[in-house]
Design a protein around this motif. Structure first.
Motif, mmCIF file in Angstrom:
data_model
loop_
_atom_site.group_PDB
_atom_site.id
_atom_site.type_symbol
_atom_site.label_atom_id
_atom_site.label_comp_id
_atom_site.label_asym_id
_atom_site.label_seq_id
_atom_site.Cartn_x
_atom_site.Cartn_y
_atom_site.Cartn_z
ATOM 1 N N ILE A 314 0.824 -1.208 0.000
ATOM 2 C CA ILE A 314 0.000 0.000 0.000
ATOM 3 C C ILE A 314 0.862 1.264 0.000
ATOM 4 O O ILE A 314 0.519 2.260 -0.647
ATOM 5 N N HIS A 315 2.015 1.229 0.696
ATOM 6 C CA HIS A 315 2.858 2.428 0.720
ATOM 7 C C HIS A 315 3.508 2.677 -0.640
ATOM 8 O O HIS A 315 3.740 3.827 -1.014
ATOM 9 N N HIS A 316 3.788 1.610 -1.386
ATOM 10 C CA HIS A 316 4.317 1.793 -2.737
ATOM 11 C C HIS A 316 3.267 2.459 -3.630
ATOM 12 O O HIS A 316 3.597 3.293 -4.481
ATOM 13 N N LYS A 317 2.010 2.079 -3.446
ATOM 14 C CA LYS A 317 0.941 2.690 -4.240
ATOM 15 C C LYS A 317 0.835 4.188 -3.945
ATOM 16 O O LYS A 317 0.686 5.004 -4.873
ATOM 17 N N LEU A 318 0.905 4.540 -2.683
ATOM 18 C CA LEU A 318 0.811 5.951 -2.324
ATOM 19 C C LEU A 318 2.006 6.734 -2.874
ATOM 20 O O LEU A 318 1.858 7.887 -3.305
ATOM 21 N N LEU A 319 3.178 6.127 -2.860
ATOM 22 C CA LEU A 319 4.356 6.786 -3.451
ATOM 23 C C LEU A 319 4.180 6.968 -4.960
ATOM 24 O O LEU A 319 4.553 8.008 -5.514
ATOM 25 N N ASN A 320 3.595 5.966 -5.621
ATOM 26 C CA ASN A 320 3.343 6.078 -7.061
ATOM 27 C C ASN A 320 2.295 7.133 -7.387
ATOM 28 O O ASN A 320 2.225 7.620 -8.518
ATOM 29 N N LEU A 321 1.472 7.487 -6.383
ATOM 30 C CA LEU A 321 0.492 8.554 -6.574
ATOM 31 C C LEU A 321 1.111 9.937 -6.394
ATOM 32 O O LEU A 321 0.426 10.948 -6.537
ATOM 33 N N GLY A 322 2.411 9.959 -6.085
ATOM 34 C CA GLY A 322 3.113 11.231 -5.959
ATOM 35 C C GLY A 322 3.340 11.697 -4.548
ATOM 36 O O GLY A 322 3.868 12.790 -4.332
ATOM 37 N N MET A 323 2.950 10.901 -3.558
ATOM 38 C CA MET A 323 3.160 11.292 -2.166
ATOM 39 C C MET A 323 4.622 11.122 -1.770
ATOM 40 O O MET A 323 5.321 10.248 -2.296
ATOM 41 N N ALA A 328 2.936 9.550 2.828
ATOM 42 C CA ALA A 328 2.381 8.201 2.704
ATOM 43 C C ALA A 328 2.272 7.534 4.072
ATOM 44 O O ALA A 328 1.261 6.885 4.389
ATOM 45 N N MET A 329 3.317 7.702 4.875
ATOM 46 C CA MET A 329 3.311 7.112 6.211
ATOM 47 C C MET A 329 2.176 7.681 7.054
ATOM 48 O O MET A 329 1.418 6.937 7.699
ATOM 49 N N ILE A 330 2.033 9.002 7.081
ATOM 50 C CA ILE A 330 0.983 9.643 7.877
ATOM 51 C C ILE A 330 -0.400 9.221 7.387
ATOM 52 O O ILE A 330 -1.313 8.976 8.188
ATOM 53 N N THR A 331 -0.567 9.113 6.064
ATOM 54 C CA THR A 331 -1.850 8.688 5.497
ATOM 55 C C THR A 331 -2.226 7.290 5.971
ATOM 56 O O THR A 331 -3.366 7.035 6.382
ATOM 57 N N ILE A 332 -1.268 6.364 5.957
ATOM 58 C CA ILE A 332 -1.545 4.982 6.373
ATOM 59 C C ILE A 332 -1.823 4.921 7.878
ATOM 60 O O ILE A 332 -2.711 4.170 8.324
ATOM 61 N N LEU A 333 -1.116 5.711 8.666
ATOM 62 C CA LEU A 333 -1.379 5.742 10.106
ATOM 63 C C LEU A 333 -2.788 6.258 10.377
ATOM 64 O O LEU A 333 -3.500 5.736 11.249
ATOM 65 N N ASN A 367 -8.034 0.069 -2.830
ATOM 66 C CA ASN A 367 -6.888 -0.343 -3.636
ATOM 67 C C ASN A 367 -7.188 -0.274 -5.130
ATOM 68 O O ASN A 367 -6.314 0.093 -5.926
ATOM 69 N N ILE A 368 -8.417 -0.613 -5.529
ATOM 70 C CA ILE A 368 -8.796 -0.502 -6.939
ATOM 71 C C ILE A 368 -8.720 0.953 -7.386
ATOM 72 O O ILE A 368 -8.207 1.261 -8.480
ATOM 73 N N LEU A 369 -9.213 1.846 -6.538
ATOM 74 C CA LEU A 369 -9.181 3.271 -6.869
ATOM 75 C C LEU A 369 -7.742 3.773 -6.999
ATOM 76 O O LEU A 369 -7.409 4.511 -7.943
ATOM 77 N N MET A 370 -6.867 3.356 -6.072
ATOM 78 C CA MET A 370 -5.465 3.779 -6.147
ATOM 79 C C MET A 370 -4.781 3.229 -7.392
ATOM 80 O O MET A 370 -4.022 3.940 -8.052
ATOM 81 N N THR A 371 -5.051 1.958 -7.711
ATOM 82 C CA THR A 371 -4.451 1.356 -8.903
ATOM 83 C C THR A 371 -4.887 2.096 -10.165
ATOM 84 O O THR A 371 -4.079 2.342 -11.078
ATOM 85 N N LYS A 372 -6.174 2.468 -10.237
ATOM 86 C CA LYS A 372 -6.688 3.213 -11.384
ATOM 87 C C LYS A 372 -5.980 4.557 -11.523
ATOM 88 O O LYS A 372 -5.575 4.964 -12.619
ATOM 89 N N LYS A 373 -5.803 5.257 -10.397
ATOM 90 C CA LYS A 373 -5.123 6.559 -10.416
ATOM 91 C C LYS A 373 -3.657 6.411 -10.828
ATOM 92 O O LYS A 373 -3.107 7.257 -11.549
ATOM 93 N N ILE A 374 -3.017 5.334 -10.382
ATOM 94 C CA ILE A 374 -1.613 5.092 -10.741
ATOM 95 C C ILE A 374 -1.477 4.881 -12.250
ATOM 96 O O ILE A 374 -0.574 5.422 -12.894
#
Length: 381
Positions: A314-323, A328-333, A367-374
């Motif tokens: 999940i953190h790799h996905k957030l990084l790929n979204l530009g975070m 990314a860490m704060i978002t997951i927490l 996760n589907i939404l993040m994958t689509k955005k990536i």
């Protein structure tokens, strides 16, 4: 001085012990971690960067060496203080819980040694799994098992063979979940900090002071590590990773606290009275556990081994979204804290099976939404 502590009311005395063990662990870990950094740089003990890792500098990976010694030191120092203060209450509480605490300590020692060996010379996955299975067996002997699902999946009490297998599976799964999600600065320690804070306050509110003290001493140990891991600069030789020693140690403690909480009867009239026991115990671990399941399924679908590392967490996905890593860490927490609160509140109102599958569905949709955005950003995933 002892007269002062003897005259303290019981609630005030316990609050004093919890605050003291937390502060002492922060101080002890804050002293020990810089010494570990010094040794790591003198002996060239680094986690070297490669194509699957995010860091670009050589960083010591021995931060977890501080965890077990600090936790045990602060716990036993508080026991000594309790005796010399003339209260002996902590000694009684620890004595009443000697079996599960002893099992936790034995398991902790095993994983700590395996973690050190893995960080220094490397250990095969099969060997680590064997030791983790042994820890699961120890949990069973210590009365730490899940034998009742309280209506989850429309099941209640489980046959002995089934709950033995389920317990061992959960122990191995939870320990590895924290280990595998340790991919960006502050994530594993941050998720652990959220969970430990939750467990500490819940155990304290239930007057289970032995486990509250384990929670707060571990939390105090994690806080200085989080500082050096997130804010330390590699070029100034102030940055450190927890390594397998740390992730296995913290994973085992979180596993122990969650299992123990699931076994405690909630008092009638308590604010937690109607909360489902399993959601109360395991909600803080939902995000790392579900992420590991999703990653394993993703790797199998791609035809690769589920145990080989990649960049699909999940953190790799957030990084790929530009975070950034910190964002990314704060978002997951935040997601973890929100999920924990949501599960606990909804467990008092919703059928546990519906809630269980609802949380899974929500995680899948996210996760589907993040994958689509990536993919919209032109990044292959």
């Amino acid at each position: 001085m002892s007269d002062f502590f003897i005259t303290m009311s019981e609630p005030v005395y316990w609050r004093f012990l919890m605050i003291s063990v937390l502060v002492m662990a922060v101080v002890a870990a804050g002293i020990l971690i810089p010494q570990i950094l010094l040794i790591a740089f003198r002996k060239n003990l680094f986690d070297e960067p490669d194509e699957r890792k995010i860091h670009r500098s050589s960083v010591p990976r021995l931060g977890g060496l501080a965890f077990e010694p600090v936790i045990l030191f602060t716990m036993f120092i508080m026991l000594v203080f309790d005796v010399h203060a003339g209260r002996n209450q902590l000694m009684v509480v620890l004595g009443n819980n000697v079996l599960p605490l002893s099992i936790c300590l034995c398991s902790l020692i095993l994983l700590y040694l395996v973690g050190i060996a893995d960080d220094l010379i490397g250990v095969k996955y099969s060997a680590k799994f064997i030791v983790q299975i042994v820890c699961g067996l120890l949990f069973l002997f210590g009365g730490l098992y899940v034998d009742n699902l309280y209506g989850l999946l429309f099941l209640d009490y489980l046959p002995q063979v089934v709950f033995w297998a389920l317990t061992i599976l959960l122990v191995v799964f939870i320990i590895n979940a924290l280990n595998l999600i340790d991919g960006i600065d502050g994530l594993a320690s941050g998720l652990s900090g959220v969970a430990l804070t939750f467990y500490g306050f819940v155990f304290f509110s239930m007057k289970e002071y032995a486990y509250a003290m384990v929670s707060f001493s571990t939390l105090g140990t994690v806080i200085p590590f989080f500082y050096y891991n997130v804010f330390g600069k590699a070029e100034k030789q102030r940055k450190i990773f927890m390594g397998d020693t740390g992730s296995l140690t913290i994973g085992l403690i979180l596993c122990f606290l969650s299992f123990r909480l699931s076994r405690i009867d909630i008092e009638s009239g308590s604010c937690l009275d109607n909360v489902h026991s399993l959601f109360l115990a395991f909600s803080p671990l939902v995000i790392p556990c579900m992420d590991v399941v999703r990653v394993f399924i993703h790797r199998i679908r791609k035809g690769s081994s589920p145990f080989l590392p990649d960049k699909s967490h999940i953190h790799h996905k957030l990084l790929n979204l530009g975070m950034s890593q910190h964002a990314a860490m704060i978002t997951i927490l935040f997601i973890s804290a929100f999920t924990t609160a949501m599960c606990i509140v909804l467990s008092t109102m919703v059928n546990p099976t519906l809630l269980f599958f609802g949380v899974i569905l929500l995680f899948i949709l996210m996760n589907i939404l993040m994958t689509k955005k990536i993919k919209q950003r032109g990044i292959e995933y």
